[in-house]
Design an enzyme around this catalytic site. Structure first.
Site, PDB file in Angstrom:
ATOM      1  N   ARG A 104     205.489  20.144 -23.273  1.00 20.43           N
ATOM      2  CA  ARG A 104     204.311  19.878 -22.454  1.00 20.43           C
ATOM      3  C   ARG A 104     203.614  18.583 -22.850  1.00 20.43           C
ATOM      4  O   ARG A 104     203.181  17.808 -21.985  1.00 20.43           O
ATOM      5  CB  ARG A 104     203.333  21.062 -22.545  1.00 20.43           C
ATOM      6  CG  ARG A 104     202.046  20.896 -21.755  1.00 20.43           C
ATOM      7  CD  ARG A 104     202.229  20.309 -20.373  1.00 20.43           C
ATOM      8  NE  ARG A 104     203.263  20.971 -19.584  1.00 20.43           N
ATOM      9  CZ  ARG A 104     203.844  20.467 -18.515  1.00 20.43           C
ATOM     10  NH1 ARG A 104     203.520  19.250 -18.092  1.00 20.43           N
ATOM     11  NH2 ARG A 104     204.769  21.133 -17.865  1.00 20.43           N
ATOM     12  N   LYS A 139     187.950   1.498 -16.223  1.00 18.04           N
ATOM     13  CA  LYS A 139     187.780   2.892 -15.794  1.00 18.04           C
ATOM     14  C   LYS A 139     189.012   3.683 -16.207  1.00 18.04           C
ATOM     15  O   LYS A 139     189.879   4.033 -15.403  1.00 18.04           O
ATOM     16  CB  LYS A 139     187.553   2.957 -14.283  1.00 18.04           C
ATOM     17  CG  LYS A 139     186.257   2.275 -13.854  1.00 18.04           C
ATOM     18  CD  LYS A 139     186.106   2.258 -12.342  1.00 18.04           C
ATOM     19  CE  LYS A 139     184.824   1.542 -11.923  1.00 18.04           C
ATOM     20  NZ  LYS A 139     184.675   1.443 -10.456  1.00 18.04           N
ATOM     21  N   LYS A 171     177.269  -8.263 -14.512  1.00 16.30           N
ATOM     22  CA  LYS A 171     177.279  -7.393 -13.340  1.00 16.30           C
ATOM     23  C   LYS A 171     175.859  -7.212 -12.802  1.00 16.30           C
ATOM     24  O   LYS A 171     174.894  -7.774 -13.334  1.00 16.30           O
ATOM     25  CB  LYS A 171     177.929  -6.055 -13.689  1.00 16.30           C
ATOM     26  CG  LYS A 171     179.346  -6.219 -14.261  1.00 16.30           C
ATOM     27  CD  LYS A 171     180.135  -4.944 -14.216  1.00 16.30           C
ATOM     28  CE  LYS A 171     180.582  -4.639 -12.813  1.00 16.30           C
ATOM     29  NZ  LYS A 171     181.462  -3.450 -12.742  1.00 16.30           N
ATOM     30  N   GLU A 201     179.490 -11.067 -11.193  1.00 12.21           N
ATOM     31  CA  GLU A 201     179.654 -10.275  -9.977  1.00 12.21           C
ATOM     32  C   GLU A 201     178.639 -10.722  -8.934  1.00 12.21           C
ATOM     33  O   GLU A 201     177.450 -10.860  -9.237  1.00 12.21           O
ATOM     34  CB  GLU A 201     179.448  -8.792 -10.298  1.00 12.21           C
ATOM     35  CG  GLU A 201     179.498  -7.867  -9.094  1.00 12.21           C
ATOM     36  CD  GLU A 201     179.175  -6.440  -9.468  1.00 12.21           C
ATOM     37  OE1 GLU A 201     180.093  -5.726  -9.900  1.00 12.21           O
ATOM     38  OE2 GLU A 201     177.996  -6.045  -9.358  1.00 12.21           O
ATOM     39  N   ASP A 222     182.311  -8.499  -4.909  1.00 11.57           N
ATOM     40  CA  ASP A 222     182.253  -7.042  -4.869  1.00 11.57           C
ATOM     41  C   ASP A 222     181.931  -6.502  -3.481  1.00 11.57           C
ATOM     42  O   ASP A 222     180.911  -6.861  -2.882  1.00 11.57           O
ATOM     43  CB  ASP A 222     181.200  -6.551  -5.867  1.00 11.57           C
ATOM     44  CG  ASP A 222     181.248  -5.046  -6.050  1.00 11.57           C
ATOM     45  OD1 ASP A 222     182.356  -4.500  -6.201  1.00 11.57           O
ATOM     46  OD2 ASP A 222     180.172  -4.420  -6.045  1.00 11.57           O
TER      47      ASP A 222
END
Length: 293
Positions: A104, A139, A171, A201, A222
């Site tokens: 597994r 992410k 950002k 950004e 963006d």
């Protein structure tokens, strides 16, 4: 598709070891220890249940070998290979209990990373013929970033930042607290070392104009429409790297790539890509109806 350079053993061994310890718990594999005689040996095939791109074979190998060093694993298709449903990727032979104890954990890594590689490859194919490259983001699953970014490379993609210390990416929240884009960029420029690149950004063409006037290495465009992206690329005119992001899919990627952007960043290929279904199948001698060993 070219096989990516393998990850160093020192990176993957602790991760696989931790996963095995999590699965084995305090008492080991109670089922196999009870059902399988101690001296039983077996051969299993790692078989693709669906078509895709393989990644993570080294981790699968470690899962087996950390349980039992005498296990013989033979890879038939390396990472980065495009495989068909039903195709054998590798075979493993050795003590049956050990093979089942590692099964597994080996498949968890292999299915997860192959799913990321497969999703990446689909996007890479979707933008073929354009200069845009598919890149991943931060992410990622906590603790598995190096593995998941490796899987992106196996699928033909390119890695964005590995961490906050790779480069400066200003950002929207940075801009909101700094007060405006110009102030944020000027502060970043004053603090950046000579090897550190700065990306900002922007959500609008007006913000882009200010960023270009202030001076940056890259601009993250963006959630812009295709029309806005086309205009933005023309505004940049090669003065900075252009990166498109936001709601990217296999269906939308071709039109976005056609705008002339350099990069298309996609978060879901690491945080939400479906696994590639791969199984561990016992190799049976049909004439004697027993496991080969």
């Amino acid at each position: 598709m070219t096989s990516p350079l393998p990850l160093p053993s020192i990176v993957i061994e602790p991760i696989v070891r931790s996963a095995l310890l999590e699965d084995l718990g305090r008492g080991g594999d109670l089922t196999s220890d009870a059902v399988i005689p101690y001296d039983s040996t077996a051969t299993f095939a790692l078989t693709a249940r669906q078509a895709g791109v393989i990644a993570g074979l080294d981790l699968a190998a470690y899962a087996f070998l950390l349980i039992e060093s005498t296990i013989d694993l033979r890879m038939q298709r390396p990472d980065g290979s495009e495989i068909a449903a039903g195709e054998t990727i590798a075979s493993v032979s050795g003590p049956a209990r050990s093979l089942l104890a590692a099964e597994r954990t080996a498949l968890n890594f292999l299915c997860r990373l192959s799913g990321i590689a497969t999703a990446t490859a689909a996007l890479v194919e979707a933008v073929r013929g354009h200069k845009a490259r598919i890149v991943c983001t931060r992410k990622t699953t906590p603790g598995l970033r190096a593995l998941e970014k490796y899987a992106v490379r196996a699928g033909g993609g390119v890695n964005h930042r590995f961490g906050l210390d790779d480069a400066m990416l200003i950002k929207d929240n940075h801009i909101a607290i700094a007060g405006d884009i110009r102030t944020a960029i000027e502060r970043a420029r004053a603090a950046a070392g000579h090897m550190v690149k700065i990306e900002v950004e922007v959500d609008t063409l007006e913000q882009l104009d200010v960023a270009l006037a202030t001076g940056v290495d890259a601009v993250l465009l963006d959630n812009m429409s295709v029309e806005q992206l086309t205009h933005a690329v023309a505004m940049v005119g090669g003065r900075a790297i252009t990166e498109a992001s936001g709601q990217i899919s296999v269906q939308t990627a071709p039109a976005i790539a056609a705008t002339g952007v350099d990069l298309i960043s996609v978060g879901w290929i690491t945080h939400s890509a479906p696994i590639l279904d791969i199984g561990l199948d016992a190799v049976v001698d049909v004439n004697k109806n027993k496991l080969l060993n």
